[in-house]
Scaffold this motif. Structure first.
Motif, short mmCIF file in Angstrom:
data_model
loop_
_atom_site.label_atom_id
_atom_site.label_comp_id
_atom_site.label_asym_id
_atom_site.label_seq_id
_atom_site.Cartn_x
_atom_site.Cartn_y
_atom_site.Cartn_z
N THR A 130 50.28 43.33 36.15
CA THR A 130 49.33 42.24 35.87
C THR A 130 48.89 41.53 37.14
O THR A 130 47.71 41.21 37.30
CB THR A 130 49.94 41.23 34.89
OG1 THR A 130 51.19 40.78 35.40
CG2 THR A 130 50.11 41.83 33.51
N GLN A 131 49.81 41.30 38.07
CA GLN A 131 49.43 40.66 39.32
C GLN A 131 48.51 41.55 40.15
O GLN A 131 47.56 41.07 40.77
CB GLN A 131 50.66 40.28 40.14
CG GLN A 131 51.42 39.12 39.55
CD GLN A 131 52.61 38.73 40.40
OE1 GLN A 131 52.97 39.43 41.35
NE2 GLN A 131 53.22 37.61 40.06
N THR A 132 48.77 42.84 40.14
CA THR A 132 47.92 43.77 40.89
C THR A 132 46.53 43.83 40.28
O THR A 132 45.52 43.84 41.01
CB THR A 132 48.56 45.17 40.89
OG1 THR A 132 49.88 45.06 41.40
CG2 THR A 132 47.77 46.12 41.75
N ASN A 133 46.43 43.85 38.96
CA ASN A 133 45.11 43.87 38.31
C ASN A 133 44.34 42.58 38.58
O ASN A 133 43.13 42.61 38.80
CB ASN A 133 45.26 44.09 36.80
CG ASN A 133 45.65 45.52 36.48
OD1 ASN A 133 45.44 46.43 37.26
ND2 ASN A 133 46.23 45.70 35.31
N ASP A 134 45.02 41.44 38.56
CA ASP A 134 44.36 40.17 38.86
C ASP A 134 43.86 40.14 40.30
O ASP A 134 42.74 39.69 40.58
CB ASP A 134 45.30 38.99 38.61
CG ASP A 134 45.62 38.81 37.13
OD1 ASP A 134 44.85 39.35 36.30
OD2 ASP A 134 46.62 38.13 36.83
N TYR A 135 44.68 40.63 41.22
CA TYR A 135 44.27 40.65 42.62
C TYR A 135 43.10 41.61 42.83
O TYR A 135 42.17 41.32 43.58
CB TYR A 135 45.46 41.06 43.49
CG TYR A 135 45.17 41.05 44.97
CD1 TYR A 135 44.91 39.85 45.63
CD2 TYR A 135 45.15 42.22 45.70
CE1 TYR A 135 44.64 39.82 46.99
CE2 TYR A 135 44.88 42.21 47.05
CZ TYR A 135 44.63 41.01 47.69
OH TYR A 135 44.36 41.00 49.02
N TYR A 136 43.11 42.74 42.14
CA TYR A 136 42.01 43.70 42.24
C TYR A 136 40.72 43.09 41.70
O TYR A 136 39.65 43.25 42.29
CB TYR A 136 42.37 44.97 41.47
CG TYR A 136 41.29 46.00 41.46
CD1 TYR A 136 41.01 46.75 42.60
CD2 TYR A 136 40.55 46.26 40.31
CE1 TYR A 136 40.02 47.71 42.59
CE2 TYR A 136 39.55 47.21 40.29
CZ TYR A 136 39.30 47.94 41.44
OH TYR A 136 38.31 48.87 41.45
N GLN B 151 40.01 39.94 41.63
CA GLN B 151 39.62 38.91 42.58
C GLN B 151 38.92 39.52 43.79
O GLN B 151 37.94 38.98 44.30
CB GLN B 151 40.85 38.13 43.03
CG GLN B 151 40.54 36.99 43.96
CD GLN B 151 41.82 36.27 44.40
OE1 GLN B 151 42.92 36.67 44.01
NE2 GLN B 151 41.66 35.26 45.21
N LEU B 152 39.38 40.66 44.24
CA LEU B 152 38.74 41.31 45.39
C LEU B 152 37.36 41.85 45.05
O LEU B 152 36.51 41.98 45.93
CB LEU B 152 39.62 42.46 45.90
CG LEU B 152 40.89 42.06 46.62
CD1 LEU B 152 41.69 43.30 47.00
CD2 LEU B 152 40.60 41.23 47.86
N ASN B 153 37.11 42.17 43.79
CA ASN B 153 35.83 42.73 43.39
C ASN B 153 34.79 41.68 43.04
O ASN B 153 33.66 42.02 42.73
CB ASN B 153 36.02 43.66 42.18
CG ASN B 153 36.62 44.98 42.61
OD1 ASN B 153 36.45 45.40 43.75
ND2 ASN B 153 37.32 45.62 41.71
N ARG B 154 35.15 40.41 43.10
CA ARG B 154 34.19 39.35 42.82
C ARG B 154 33.20 39.23 43.97
O ARG B 154 33.53 39.44 45.13
CB ARG B 154 34.89 38.01 42.65
CG ARG B 154 35.62 37.87 41.36
CD ARG B 154 36.09 36.44 41.20
NE ARG B 154 37.26 36.44 40.34
CZ ARG B 154 38.28 35.63 40.47
NH1 ARG B 154 38.30 34.74 41.43
NH2 ARG B 154 39.29 35.70 39.65
#
Length: 84
Positions: free
Chosen positions: A63-69, A71-74
Motif C-alpha cells: 500500500t505504501q509503494t502504491n501510494d508513493y507511485y 504521488q510520483l505520477n501526479r
C-alpha cells in the motif's frame, strides 16, 4: 458356455474376494463437520502467529509503494501555469 451373465466374462481367480460398496451407499461427507472443522480451526490458530505478521508487513509495503507511485505520477500544477 459356463458364464454367469454378460458381466462375468473375465477370468475366474480363486481365493481372492472382492468387497465393494455401491457409490449410492457411501457417505461422502461422513464426519466432515465434527473432526474436520475442528482440525481446520486448530491448524489455522496454530499457524496464524507465524504467518499473519508476514501478510501484514507485505500489505503495508504494497500500500505504501502504491501510494508513493501514485504521488510520483501526479502532474505538478506549477509546470502548466504559463499555458493558461
Amino acid at each position: 458356455m459356463g458364464h454367469h451373465g454378460f458381466g462375468n466374462l473375465g477370468p475366474h481367480i480363486r481365493n481372492i474376494v472382492y468387497h465393494r460398496i455401491s457409490m449410492f451407499e457411501q457417505r461422502a461427507f461422513a464426519g466432515l463437520l465434527n473432526p474436520g472443522l475442528q482440525n481446520t480451526l486448530r491448524r489455522i490458530t496454530e499457524s496464524a502467529p507465524r504467518t499473519v505478521p508476514y501478510f501484514l508487513i507485505t500489505y503495508v509495503i504494497i500500500t505504501q509503494t502504491n501510494d508513493y507511485y501514485a504521488q510520483l505520477n501526479r502532474k505538478n500544477p506549477k509546470d502548466y501555469e504559463h499555458e493558461v
